[in-house]
Design a protein around this motif. Structure first.
Motif, PDB file in Angstrom:
ATOM      1  N   UNK A 185     -46.444 108.663  76.658  1.00  0.00           N
ATOM      2  CA  UNK A 185     -45.424 109.007  75.939  1.00  0.00           C
ATOM      3  C   UNK A 185     -45.471 109.610  74.845  1.00  0.00           C
ATOM      4  N   UNK A 186     -44.762 110.581  74.779  1.00  0.00           N
ATOM      5  CA  UNK A 186     -44.698 111.253  73.501  1.00  0.00           C
ATOM      6  C   UNK A 186     -44.495 110.603  72.397  1.00  0.00           C
ATOM      7  N   UNK A 187     -43.724 110.463  72.240  1.00  0.00           N
ATOM      8  CA  UNK A 187     -42.473 109.780  71.603  1.00  0.00           C
ATOM      9  C   UNK A 187     -43.108 108.208  70.752  1.00  0.00           C
ATOM     10  N   UNK A 188     -44.362 107.603  71.510  1.00  0.00           N
ATOM     11  CA  UNK A 188     -45.224 106.991  71.402  1.00  0.00           C
ATOM     12  C   UNK A 188     -46.438 107.396  70.289  1.00  0.00           C
ATOM     13  N   UNK A 189     -46.757 108.130  71.052  1.00  0.00           N
ATOM     14  CA  UNK A 189     -47.935 109.063  69.977  1.00  0.00           C
ATOM     15  C   UNK A 189     -47.172 110.009  68.968  1.00  0.00           C
ATOM     16  N   UNK A 190     -45.869 109.878  68.535  1.00  0.00           N
ATOM     17  CA  UNK A 190     -46.093 110.622  67.654  1.00  0.00           C
ATOM     18  C   UNK A 190     -45.266 108.863  67.079  1.00  0.00           C
ATOM     19  N   UNK A 191     -44.758 107.936  67.104  1.00  0.00           N
ATOM     20  CA  UNK A 191     -44.755 106.999  66.383  1.00  0.00           C
ATOM     21  C   UNK A 191     -45.758 105.881  65.833  1.00  0.00           C
ATOM     22  N   UNK A 192     -46.813 105.908  66.917  1.00  0.00           N
ATOM     23  CA  UNK A 192     -48.286 105.645  66.080  1.00  0.00           C
ATOM     24  C   UNK A 192     -48.924 106.511  65.155  1.00  0.00           C
ATOM     25  N   UNK A 193     -48.886 107.999  65.184  1.00  0.00           N
ATOM     26  CA  UNK A 193     -49.045 108.845  64.227  1.00  0.00           C
ATOM     27  C   UNK A 193     -48.498 108.463  62.896  1.00  0.00           C
ATOM     28  N   UNK A 194     -47.149 108.484  63.014  1.00  0.00           N
ATOM     29  CA  UNK A 194     -46.394 107.666  61.505  1.00  0.00           C
ATOM     30  C   UNK A 194     -46.463 107.179  60.539  1.00  0.00           C
ATOM     31  N   UNK A 195     -47.179 105.812  61.745  1.00  0.00           N
ATOM     32  CA  UNK A 195     -47.194 104.760  61.027  1.00  0.00           C
ATOM     33  C   UNK A 195     -48.913 105.056  60.491  1.00  0.00           C
ATOM     34  N   UNK A 196     -49.708 105.502  61.332  1.00  0.00           N
ATOM     35  CA  UNK A 196     -51.129 105.757  60.509  1.00  0.00           C
ATOM     36  C   UNK A 196     -50.928 106.186  59.361  1.00  0.00           C
ATOM     37  N   UNK A 197     -50.583 107.006  59.682  1.00  0.00           N
ATOM     38  CA  UNK A 197     -50.017 107.889  57.943  1.00  0.00           C
ATOM     39  C   UNK A 197     -49.100 107.297  56.756  1.00  0.00           C
ATOM     40  N   UNK A 198     -48.407 105.972  57.615  1.00  0.00           N
ATOM     41  CA  UNK A 198     -47.284 105.281  56.062  1.00  0.00           C
ATOM     42  C   UNK A 198     -46.710 106.070  56.029  1.00  0.00           C
ATOM     43  N   UNK A 199     -45.910 105.786  57.713  1.00  0.00           N
ATOM     44  CA  UNK A 199     -44.531 106.709  57.673  1.00  0.00           C
ATOM     45  C   UNK A 199     -43.396 105.887  57.817  1.00  0.00           C
TER      46      UNK A 199
END
Length: 199
Positions: A185-199
Protein backbone atom coordinates in the motif's frame (compact mmCIF):
# COMPACT_ATOMS: atom_id res chain seq x y z
CA UNK A 1 -27.53 -43.58 16.53
CA UNK A 2 -26.37 -47.15 17.21
CA UNK A 3 -23.11 -46.42 15.38
CA UNK A 4 -22.49 -43.42 17.64
CA UNK A 5 -22.54 -45.81 20.61
CA UNK A 6 -19.88 -48.14 19.16
CA UNK A 7 -17.05 -47.10 21.45
CA UNK A 8 -14.41 -49.30 19.81
CA UNK A 9 -14.60 -47.69 16.35
CA UNK A 10 -13.93 -43.91 16.32
CA UNK A 11 -13.58 -43.75 12.51
CA UNK A 12 -17.06 -45.19 12.10
CA UNK A 13 -18.45 -42.73 14.67
CA UNK A 14 -16.79 -39.84 12.82
CA UNK A 15 -18.46 -41.03 9.60
CA UNK A 16 -21.81 -41.20 11.40
CA UNK A 17 -21.29 -37.61 12.63
CA UNK A 18 -20.75 -36.49 9.02
CA UNK A 19 -23.88 -38.32 7.79
CA UNK A 20 -25.93 -36.78 10.61
CA UNK A 21 -24.71 -33.29 9.74
CA UNK A 22 -25.69 -33.69 6.08
CA UNK A 23 -29.31 -34.38 6.94
CA UNK A 24 -29.69 -30.69 7.83
CA UNK A 25 -32.35 -31.51 10.36
CA UNK A 26 -32.80 -29.93 13.77
CA UNK A 27 -33.21 -33.48 15.07
CA UNK A 28 -29.50 -34.03 14.35
CA UNK A 29 -28.42 -31.16 16.61
CA UNK A 30 -28.93 -32.82 20.03
CA UNK A 31 -27.18 -35.97 18.79
CA UNK A 32 -24.20 -33.96 17.56
CA UNK A 33 -24.12 -32.09 20.88
CA UNK A 34 -24.10 -35.39 22.76
CA UNK A 35 -21.13 -36.56 20.68
CA UNK A 36 -19.31 -33.25 21.22
CA UNK A 37 -19.78 -33.53 24.97
CA UNK A 38 -19.31 -37.22 25.61
CA UNK A 39 -17.48 -39.12 22.86
CA UNK A 40 -14.32 -40.75 24.27
CA UNK A 41 -12.29 -39.76 21.17
CA UNK A 42 -11.22 -36.09 20.97
CA UNK A 43 -11.15 -36.09 17.15
CA UNK A 44 -14.74 -37.34 16.96
CA UNK A 45 -15.81 -34.61 19.39
CA UNK A 46 -13.99 -32.03 17.22
CA UNK A 47 -15.80 -33.32 14.11
CA UNK A 48 -19.17 -32.91 15.84
CA UNK A 49 -18.29 -29.30 16.77
CA UNK A 50 -17.11 -28.59 13.22
CA UNK A 51 -20.35 -29.81 11.66
CA UNK A 52 -22.49 -27.97 14.22
CA UNK A 53 -20.64 -24.84 13.09
CA UNK A 54 -21.69 -25.48 9.48
CA UNK A 55 -25.39 -25.61 10.39
CA UNK A 56 -27.30 -22.32 10.14
CA UNK A 57 -30.11 -23.16 12.54
CA UNK A 58 -30.32 -21.00 15.68
CA UNK A 59 -30.44 -24.17 17.77
CA UNK A 60 -27.04 -25.22 16.37
CA UNK A 61 -25.52 -21.87 17.36
CA UNK A 62 -27.13 -22.05 20.81
CA UNK A 63 -25.64 -25.53 21.19
CA UNK A 64 -22.17 -24.18 20.34
CA UNK A 65 -22.59 -21.42 22.95
CA UNK A 66 -23.59 -23.96 25.56
CA UNK A 67 -20.63 -26.19 24.69
CA UNK A 68 -18.26 -23.24 24.98
CA UNK A 69 -19.53 -22.47 28.49
CA UNK A 70 -19.16 -26.05 29.71
CA UNK A 71 -16.01 -27.39 28.04
CA UNK A 72 -12.66 -27.09 29.82
CA UNK A 73 -10.49 -28.56 27.05
CA UNK A 74 -8.47 -25.97 25.14
CA UNK A 75 -8.49 -27.88 21.83
CA UNK A 76 -12.28 -28.07 21.88
CA UNK A 77 -12.54 -24.38 22.79
CA UNK A 78 -10.34 -23.56 19.80
CA UNK A 79 -12.62 -25.63 17.55
CA UNK A 80 -15.64 -23.81 18.97
CA UNK A 81 -14.04 -20.42 18.24
CA UNK A 82 -13.46 -21.55 14.64
CA UNK A 83 -17.12 -22.64 14.46
CA UNK A 84 -18.24 -19.20 15.67
CA UNK A 85 -16.13 -17.65 12.91
CA UNK A 86 -17.83 -19.85 10.32
CA UNK A 87 -21.35 -19.05 11.44
CA UNK A 88 -21.21 -15.54 9.86
CA UNK A 89 -24.06 -14.20 11.98
CA UNK A 90 -23.85 -11.00 14.02
CA UNK A 91 -24.34 -12.89 17.28
CA UNK A 92 -21.46 -15.22 16.40
CA UNK A 93 -19.25 -12.20 15.69
CA UNK A 94 -20.24 -10.65 19.02
CA UNK A 95 -19.29 -13.89 20.75
CA UNK A 96 -15.83 -13.75 19.13
CA UNK A 97 -15.42 -10.18 20.42
CA UNK A 98 -16.47 -11.24 23.92
CA UNK A 99 -13.95 -14.10 23.91
CA UNK A 100 -11.16 -11.88 22.52
CA UNK A 101 -11.74 -9.26 25.20
CA UNK A 102 -12.71 -11.30 28.26
CA UNK A 103 -11.59 -14.93 28.15
CA UNK A 104 -9.08 -15.60 30.96
CA UNK A 105 -6.87 -17.70 28.65
CA UNK A 106 -4.28 -15.76 26.66
CA UNK A 107 -4.13 -18.47 23.99
CA UNK A 108 -7.90 -18.50 23.58
CA UNK A 109 -8.02 -14.70 23.29
CA UNK A 110 -5.33 -14.87 20.58
CA UNK A 111 -7.41 -17.37 18.57
CA UNK A 112 -10.50 -15.17 18.77
CA UNK A 113 -8.46 -12.08 17.80
CA UNK A 114 -7.26 -13.82 14.64
CA UNK A 115 -10.74 -14.94 13.61
CA UNK A 116 -12.09 -11.42 14.11
CA UNK A 117 -9.64 -10.34 11.38
CA UNK A 118 -11.13 -12.95 9.04
CA UNK A 119 -14.72 -11.86 9.60
CA UNK A 120 -14.91 -9.18 6.85
CA UNK A 121 -16.86 -7.01 9.30
CA UNK A 122 -16.19 -3.28 8.83
CA UNK A 123 -15.84 -2.76 12.60
CA UNK A 124 -13.12 -5.44 12.93
CA UNK A 125 -10.28 -2.90 12.65
CA UNK A 126 -11.61 -0.75 15.50
CA UNK A 127 -12.05 -3.80 17.72
CA UNK A 128 -8.51 -5.01 17.03
CA UNK A 129 -7.14 -1.51 17.73
CA UNK A 130 -8.87 -1.53 21.13
CA UNK A 131 -7.31 -4.91 21.90
CA UNK A 132 -3.84 -3.59 20.94
CA UNK A 133 -4.38 -0.68 23.34
CA UNK A 134 -6.12 -2.52 26.13
CA UNK A 135 -5.25 -6.19 26.54
CA UNK A 136 -3.20 -7.07 29.61
CA UNK A 137 -1.05 -9.54 27.64
CA UNK A 138 1.65 -8.29 25.28
CA UNK A 139 1.33 -11.55 23.31
CA UNK A 140 -2.36 -10.87 22.66
CA UNK A 141 -1.59 -7.27 21.71
CA UNK A 142 1.06 -8.48 19.23
CA UNK A 143 -1.45 -10.96 17.79
CA UNK A 144 -3.89 -8.08 17.32
CA UNK A 145 -1.22 -6.11 15.41
CA UNK A 146 -0.70 -9.12 13.12
CA UNK A 147 -4.47 -9.49 12.74
CA UNK A 148 -4.75 -5.85 11.63
CA UNK A 149 -2.35 -6.74 8.81
CA UNK A 150 -4.68 -9.58 7.77
CA UNK A 151 -7.78 -7.44 7.26
CA UNK A 152 -9.10 -7.45 3.68
CA UNK A 153 -8.47 -4.55 1.29
CA UNK A 154 -5.69 -3.08 3.47
CA UNK A 155 -8.28 -1.93 6.01
CA UNK A 156 -5.73 -2.27 8.80
CA UNK A 157 -3.05 -0.08 7.19
CA UNK A 158 -4.18 3.26 8.76
CA UNK A 159 -4.19 1.59 12.19
CA UNK A 160 -0.76 0.04 11.64
CA UNK A 161 0.60 3.46 10.59
CA UNK A 162 -0.71 5.00 13.80
CA UNK A 163 0.79 2.18 15.88
CA UNK A 164 4.13 2.36 14.08
CA UNK A 165 4.42 6.10 14.68
CA UNK A 166 3.09 6.62 18.16
CA UNK A 167 2.42 3.50 20.27
CA UNK A 168 4.09 3.64 23.68
CA UNK A 169 5.22 -0.02 23.56
CA UNK A 170 8.32 -0.29 21.36
CA UNK A 171 7.61 -3.96 20.61
CA UNK A 172 4.19 -3.01 19.25
CA UNK A 173 5.75 -0.25 17.14
CA UNK A 174 8.32 -2.70 15.73
CA UNK A 175 5.62 -5.25 14.87
CA UNK A 176 3.52 -2.57 13.18
CA UNK A 177 6.55 -1.47 11.14
CA UNK A 178 7.24 -5.09 10.18
CA UNK A 179 3.68 -5.69 8.95
CA UNK A 180 3.62 -2.38 7.09
CA UNK A 181 6.74 -3.67 5.32
CA UNK A 182 4.73 -6.64 4.07
CA UNK A 183 2.17 -4.33 2.46
CA UNK A 184 2.44 -2.73 -0.96
CA UNK A 185 0.00 0.00 0.00
CA UNK A 186 1.42 3.44 -0.94
CA UNK A 187 0.60 4.87 2.51
CA UNK A 188 2.53 2.03 4.14
CA UNK A 189 5.56 2.65 1.91
CA UNK A 190 5.42 6.40 2.57
CA UNK A 191 5.25 5.83 6.35
CA UNK A 192 8.22 3.48 6.32
CA UNK A 193 10.23 6.07 4.40
CA UNK A 194 9.28 8.74 6.95
CA UNK A 195 10.27 6.51 9.86
CA UNK A 196 13.59 5.65 8.14
CA UNK A 197 14.27 9.39 7.73
CA UNK A 198 13.44 10.11 11.38
CA UNK A 199 10.19 11.92 10.69
Amino acid sequence: EKILNQKENPKLRAKAVFILSQKGSEKAIPMLVRVAQNDPDLKVREKAIFWLGQMREDKAFDALLSLYKTTEEQKLKEKLIFSFSQHKSEKAFQKLIEIAQKDPSEEIRKKAVFWISQSEKPEAANILQKIVDGDSSQNVRIKAVFSLSQLPENAGVPYLIKLAKSHTDIKIRKKAVFWLGQSNHPDAIKTLEEIANGK
